[in-house]
Design a protein around this motif. Structure first.
Motif, PDB file in Angstrom:
ATOM      1  N   SER A 101      48.666  46.116  37.947  1.00  0.00           N
ATOM      2  CA  SER A 101      47.805  47.098  38.617  1.00  0.00           C
ATOM      3  C   SER A 101      47.151  46.598  39.908  1.00  0.00           C
ATOM      4  N   GLY A 102      47.550  45.427  40.391  1.00  0.00           N
ATOM      5  CA  GLY A 102      46.898  44.853  41.561  1.00  0.00           C
ATOM      6  C   GLY A 102      46.918  45.743  42.790  1.00  0.00           C
ATOM      7  N   GLY A 103      48.060  46.364  43.072  1.00  0.00           N
ATOM      8  CA  GLY A 103      48.145  47.247  44.239  1.00  0.00           C
ATOM      9  C   GLY A 103      47.202  48.427  44.115  1.00  0.00           C
ATOM     10  N   HIS A 104      47.116  48.977  42.923  1.00  0.00           N
ATOM     11  CA  HIS A 104      46.227  50.107  42.652  1.00  0.00           C
ATOM     12  C   HIS A 104      44.758  49.685  42.814  1.00  0.00           C
ATOM     13  N   ILE A 105      44.409  48.527  42.252  1.00  0.00           N
ATOM     14  CA  ILE A 105      43.035  48.033  42.353  1.00  0.00           C
ATOM     15  C   ILE A 105      42.694  47.723  43.800  1.00  0.00           C
ATOM     16  N   ARG A 106      43.603  47.063  44.502  1.00  0.00           N
ATOM     17  CA  ARG A 106      43.363  46.736  45.912  1.00  0.00           C
ATOM     18  C   ARG A 106      43.136  47.993  46.732  1.00  0.00           C
ATOM     19  N   ASN A 107      43.896  49.031  46.456  1.00  0.00           N
ATOM     20  CA  ASN A 107      43.746  50.293  47.174  1.00  0.00           C
ATOM     21  C   ASN A 107      42.367  50.912  46.922  1.00  0.00           C
ATOM     22  N   LYS A 108      41.822  50.695  45.742  1.00  0.00           N
ATOM     23  CA  LYS A 108      40.499  51.256  45.426  1.00  0.00           C
ATOM     24  C   LYS A 108      39.369  50.394  45.991  1.00  0.00           C
ATOM     25  N   VAL A 109      39.485  49.075  45.883  1.00  0.00           N
ATOM     26  CA  VAL A 109      38.402  48.184  46.324  1.00  0.00           C
ATOM     27  C   VAL A 109      38.349  48.103  47.856  1.00  0.00           C
ATOM     28  N   ARG A 110      39.489  48.000  48.500  1.00  0.00           N
ATOM     29  CA  ARG A 110      39.583  47.968  49.966  1.00  0.00           C
ATOM     30  C   ARG A 110      38.683  46.915  50.626  1.00  0.00           C
ATOM     31  N   ASN A 111      38.643  45.748  50.005  1.00  0.00           N
ATOM     32  CA  ASN A 111      37.875  44.622  50.550  1.00  0.00           C
ATOM     33  C   ASN A 111      38.598  43.354  50.148  1.00  0.00           C
ATOM     34  N   ASP A 112      39.540  42.916  51.000  1.00  0.00           N
ATOM     35  CA  ASP A 112      40.390  41.782  50.647  1.00  0.00           C
ATOM     36  C   ASP A 112      39.608  40.488  50.450  1.00  0.00           C
ATOM     37  N   GLU A 113      38.524  40.293  51.180  1.00  0.00           N
ATOM     38  CA  GLU A 113      37.733  39.070  50.995  1.00  0.00           C
ATOM     39  C   GLU A 113      37.113  39.036  49.598  1.00  0.00           C
ATOM     40  N   LEU A 114      36.581  40.160  49.146  1.00  0.00           N
ATOM     41  CA  LEU A 114      36.008  40.242  47.805  1.00  0.00           C
ATOM     42  C   LEU A 114      37.097  40.075  46.754  1.00  0.00           C
ATOM     43  N   ILE A 115      38.219  40.734  46.944  1.00  0.00           N
ATOM     44  CA  ILE A 115      39.334  40.619  45.995  1.00  0.00           C
ATOM     45  C   ILE A 115      39.798  39.168  45.902  1.00  0.00           C
ATOM     46  N   LEU A 116      39.923  38.500  47.027  1.00  0.00           N
ATOM     47  CA  LEU A 116      40.364  37.112  47.030  1.00  0.00           C
ATOM     48  C   LEU A 116      39.400  36.220  46.242  1.00  0.00           C
ATOM     49  N   ARG A 117      38.100  36.439  46.402  1.00  0.00           N
ATOM     50  CA  ARG A 117      37.124  35.654  45.632  1.00  0.00           C
ATOM     51  C   ARG A 117      37.308  35.882  44.135  1.00  0.00           C
ATOM     52  N   ILE A 118      37.539  37.129  43.740  1.00  0.00           N
ATOM     53  CA  ILE A 118      37.719  37.441  42.316  1.00  0.00           C
ATOM     54  C   ILE A 118      39.028  36.846  41.804  1.00  0.00           C
ATOM     55  N   LEU A 119      40.091  36.923  42.601  1.00  0.00           N
ATOM     56  CA  LEU A 119      41.371  36.350  42.172  1.00  0.00           C
ATOM     57  C   LEU A 119      41.283  34.835  42.038  1.00  0.00           C
ATOM     58  N   ARG A 120      40.568  34.184  42.932  1.00  0.00           N
ATOM     59  CA  ARG A 120      40.398  32.731  42.816  1.00  0.00           C
ATOM     60  C   ARG A 120      39.663  32.360  41.533  1.00  0.00           C
ATOM     61  N   LEU A 121      38.731  33.189  41.129  1.00  0.00           N
ATOM     62  CA  LEU A 121      38.007  32.949  39.871  1.00  0.00           C
ATOM     63  C   LEU A 121      38.861  33.282  38.650  1.00  0.00           C
ATOM     64  N   GLY A 122      39.630  34.362  38.748  1.00  0.00           N
ATOM     65  CA  GLY A 122      40.266  34.932  37.576  1.00  0.00           C
ATOM     66  C   GLY A 122      41.694  34.535  37.286  1.00  0.00           C
ATOM     67  N   LEU A 123      42.449  34.195  38.308  1.00  0.00           N
ATOM     68  CA  LEU A 123      43.860  33.873  38.068  1.00  0.00           C
ATOM     69  C   LEU A 123      44.022  32.435  37.590  1.00  0.00           C
ATOM     70  N   PRO A 124      45.084  32.164  36.844  1.00  0.00           N
ATOM     71  CA  PRO A 124      45.332  30.789  36.395  1.00  0.00           C
ATOM     72  C   PRO A 124      45.539  29.864  37.592  1.00  0.00           C
ATOM     73  N   LYS A 125      45.076  28.652  37.463  1.00  0.00           N
ATOM     74  CA  LYS A 125      45.252  27.649  38.521  1.00  0.00           C
ATOM     75  C   LYS A 125      46.645  27.032  38.391  1.00  0.00           C
ATOM     76  N   TYR A 126      47.281  26.786  39.539  1.00  0.00           N
ATOM     77  CA  TYR A 126      48.589  26.137  39.538  1.00  0.00           C
ATOM     78  C   TYR A 126      48.398  24.631  39.407  1.00  0.00           C
ATOM     79  N   LYS A 127      49.149  24.004  38.488  1.00  0.00           N
ATOM     80  CA  LYS A 127      48.995  22.577  38.238  1.00  0.00           C
ATOM     81  C   LYS A 127      50.289  21.801  38.418  1.00  0.00           C
ATOM     82  N   GLY A 128      51.279  22.407  39.037  1.00  0.00           N
ATOM     83  CA  GLY A 128      52.570  21.736  39.192  1.00  0.00           C
ATOM     84  C   GLY A 128      52.677  21.005  40.522  1.00  0.00           C
ATOM     85  N   HIS A 129      53.898  20.638  40.836  1.00  0.00           N
ATOM     86  CA  HIS A 129      54.189  19.970  42.097  1.00  0.00           C
ATOM     87  C   HIS A 129      54.150  20.974  43.236  1.00  0.00           C
TER      88      HIS A 129
END
Length: 110
Positions: free
Chosen positions: A53-81
């Protein structure tokens, strides 16, 4: 109708919620941003919400800086090479200079 705090609790728990007004999504993301240290994030669940639903949520929030902050908090961290990622975007969004959060390790897909 769901309120922004209930939506925030569902979102951080990884529970997708549909048919939510844009104002509620915006308030939800501001709440998460301001209370992130008090919340427990289900990173895999949020990843699934964003995938579905990311595209749908992004279309509703319409604030990429805020979305990016939430994604940095909420998405799994990459731990590979390290590896190279390519930006992928729908052609019509690219031509409209609306770049988003689409990335892929496959150049042909980008």
């Amino acid at each position: 109708m769901i309120d922004y705090q209930a939506l925030a609790n569902r979102f951080v728990a990884g529970i997708n919620t549909y048919d939510v007004d844009a104002k509620i999504w915006i308030s939800d993301f501001h709440y998460i941003d301001q209370h992130s240290e008090e919340l427990i994030f289900n990173h895999q669940g949020i990843h699934l919400i964003w995938t579905v639903s990311g595209g749908h949520i992004r279309n509703k929030v319409r604030n990429d800086e805020l979305i990016l902050r939430i994604l940095r908090l909420g998405l799994p961290k990459y731990k590979g090479h390290g590896f190279t990622l390519y930006r992928g975007e729908c052609k019509f969004l690219y031509e409209d200079k609306k770049l988003g959060f689409c990335w892929t390790p496959v150049r042909e897909v980008a």
